[in-house]
Every structure is written in C-alpha cells, then in structure tokens.
Design an enzyme around this catalytic site. Structure first.
Site, PDB file in Angstrom:
ATOM      1  N   LYS A   1       0.803  -1.226   0.000  1.00 27.11           N
ATOM      2  CA  LYS A   1       0.000   0.000   0.000  1.00 27.11           C
ATOM      3  C   LYS A   1       0.844   1.288   0.000  1.00 27.11           C
ATOM      4  O   LYS A   1       0.455   2.277  -0.603  1.00 27.11           O
ATOM      5  CB  LYS A   1      -0.957   0.004   1.193  1.00 27.11           C
ATOM      6  CG  LYS A   1      -2.055  -1.061   1.073  1.00 27.11           C
ATOM      7  CD  LYS A   1      -3.014  -0.996   2.250  1.00 27.11           C
ATOM      8  CE  LYS A   1      -3.996  -2.157   2.187  1.00 27.11           C
ATOM      9  NZ  LYS A   1      -4.986  -2.099   3.266  1.00 27.11           N
TER      10      LYS A   1
ATOM     11  N   ASP B   1     -10.110   2.151   2.534  1.00 29.65           N
ATOM     12  CA  ASP B   1     -10.225   1.348   3.756  1.00 29.65           C
ATOM     13  C   ASP B   1     -11.044   2.053   4.846  1.00 29.65           C
ATOM     14  O   ASP B   1     -11.938   1.457   5.451  1.00 29.65           O
ATOM     15  CB  ASP B   1      -8.835   1.013   4.321  1.00 29.65           C
ATOM     16  CG  ASP B   1      -8.122  -0.050   3.492  1.00 29.65           C
ATOM     17  OD1 ASP B   1      -8.804  -0.872   2.859  1.00 29.65           O
ATOM     18  OD2 ASP B   1      -6.871  -0.051   3.485  1.00 29.65           O
TER      19      ASP B   1
END
Ligand code: ATR
Length: 277
Positions: A68, A105
C-alpha cells in the site's frame, strides 16, 4: 470484439484473497463487463508489475499488504484521504492516462459501522489500538464523523503520539501507551494492531468499554479473532470483525472505477455464511 476491462489485486501473500470473488459478484449484480484477477506481487516486483499492468491496458488495481505504501508512491495524484493515510489500496486509470491513488479502507470501515450496524461515531469516545499502517488508514474518515475524542494507544508510545500529531487540527485526537488506558472509558474500541491475527492481544484494563459500547477488529478470519472474543467477554453491544469493512472498501473501489455503487449486504451475508459452516 472489444476486450473486457481488466482489474486486479496485487499483494503478497495473495492466495486467500476474497477480492476477485467480491468484485465478480459486484460486476454481475450491476451488469458491468469486467475481469478481475489476483496476482502474487512482492515489494521487489511491484514497480515493474504495476507499470506493465497499466501499459497492457489495465484499468484499475487494488493493492494490499505489503504494497500500500508503494502504491501511494506510484500514484500520479491522490485523493485527500489517501494523501493523509500515506497508503493507497486503489489505483485507477484516468481519462488523461494518469493514475489516481485512493484509500477506501477508512470509508469501508465507517460505512460498515454506521450504515450496516447503525453505530454512531459523532460525539462518541473512540479508541484505536495500534499505530501502524492499518490505524493510519482509518483516522481521517473517523475524524470526519466528528467524534468527541479519538485516542490512539500503542505498544510503542511515541508512534501513537507522532501519528496523532499528524492529524492535529482535523479533530480531537491524541496518542498514548496502553498503560495510560487505566480508568478511561470508550464507546467504540477499534483494534488496528496486527496482533489479533496471531491470537494475541495487548493487555487491556477491565472497564475500558463503556456500557452499551462496541468493539471492532479490522482483521477478520474464519474464526472469531482474539479481540472479537475480548469484546464478547466485556459485554460489547456489537463485537465485529473486518469482513464488512473488506466488502465496503471493495464497493467504494468499484464505484471509483465504474461509477456504479454495488449493493453490499448480500455479499457480506454470503461471505459470513461460508465461514460459519
Ligand atoms: P499494519 O500495517 O497491519 O498496521 P504495522 O504497520 O506493522 O502493520 O503495525 C502493526 C501494529 O500492531 C503496530 O501498532 C504494532 O505496535 P508497535 O508499533 O509497538 O510495534 C502493533 N502490534 C503488533 N503486535 C503487537 C502485540 N503483540 N501487542 C500489541 N501491539 C502489537
């Protein structure tokens, strides 16, 4: 004949990912023609693999652990929530050929809490356990809900303090160690440590969860996590794991790519039913 629009998830390890399944269900449900695959990509392979994916006509990527931060660095430009979280889980090809980086997220978590479980965040006392990448990714969307106070508690105290300081001015946020949790109470406790997956938990004082409070573990598994069990033992109204967050972050990525919002409830129920057998 026009070829299918291509999407994929990159990660390491990637074997157990549920993302291809979730996105294929979304595509079917919304009548979108697309292909979504999973690819094992290590940190060392990341740059070349992503460049090749887009050079070969790929439209969008999800990046999961441990990629990420690399995806954040790769993106040509980023949304504000991605910028703040210093991590990107969604890359999207734009009309001008540039690559947009987003982080869905935190949105996934907040949607699961508020829409799926009717848990209010505004004006409540929220505790995040852990100050790593998972914690960082959810802070800005939580602060947007205007909690009364958000406290980050971490084993390594200065990581919690430094992380909280990065969000100074965006809401009531502070950082501390686990020892400082004695005699404190919270309406919502979120576990963002990586300890839960290996069945471990930081030592938490009894009375930490307020009456009627909720617990949420960002991790999920086939079995209830150690923190979900802690929530049950501490009389949480809801003690949830991150399966709903997983589906909701995927739905937000799908929306970014396709401009259509899939329905998530049936997908969450399906994945839930499969792990309860
Ligand atoms: P992630 O991206 O999953 O957040 P990370 O950035 O490595 O992974 O962060 C892991 C987090 O879990 C950290 O907050 C870590 O605490 P430290 O900063 O003190 O290392 C926390 N963590 C991991 N194992 C833990 C344990 N056994 N008890 C308490 N916290 C733990």
């Amino acid at each position: 004949m026009k070829s299918l629009d291509r999407y994929a998830v990159f990660g390491h390890p990637i074997k157990h990912t549920k993302s291809p399944r979730i996105h294929r269900i979304f595509a079917e449900q919304t009548g979108q023609d697309l292909e979504y695959t999973a690819q094992e990509v290590t940190v060392e392979q990341f740059q070349a693999a992503v460049a090749r994916f887009f050079a070969e006509g790929g439209k969008g990527l999800n990046c999961t652990l441990p990629l990420k931060e690399l995806a954040w660095a790769f993106a040509d430009h980023k949304t504000e929530r991605a910028q703040l979280s210093k991590a990107v889980n969604t890359l999207a090809l734009q009309a001008d050929g540039s690559i947009l980086g987003d982080n869905t997220d935190g949105h996934g978590l907040v949607t699961d809490l508020t829409s799926n479980h009717s848990i209010t965040l505004s004006d409540t006392r929220i505790l995040i356990l852990g100050a790593g990448g998972a914690a960082r990714g959810i802070i800005a969307p939580i602060l947007q809900q205007a909690p009364q106070a958000l406290l980050i508690a971490n084993r390594t105290i200065n990581k919690a303090v430094t992380l909280a300081a990065e969000f100074h001015g965006k809401g009531s946020i502070s950082g501390c160690g686990f020892e400082a949790l004695a005699n404190r109470q919270f309406d919502l406790i979120l576990n963002a440590t990586s300890a839960s997956l290996s069945g471990q938990l930081p030592l938490l004082p009894s009375g930490l969860l307020a009456a009627g409070g909720n617990c949420y573990d960002l991790a999920y598994g086939n079995e209830p996590t150690a923190f979900v069990r802690w929530g049950w033992q501490n009389h949480a109204k809801n003690s949830l794991d991150g399966l709903g967050m997983l589906v909701e972050q995927a739905a937000e990525a799908f929306f970014i790519w396709r401009g259509v919002r899939p329905k998530t409830q049936a997908v969450i129920e399906l994945l839930n039913s499969e792990r309860q057998v």
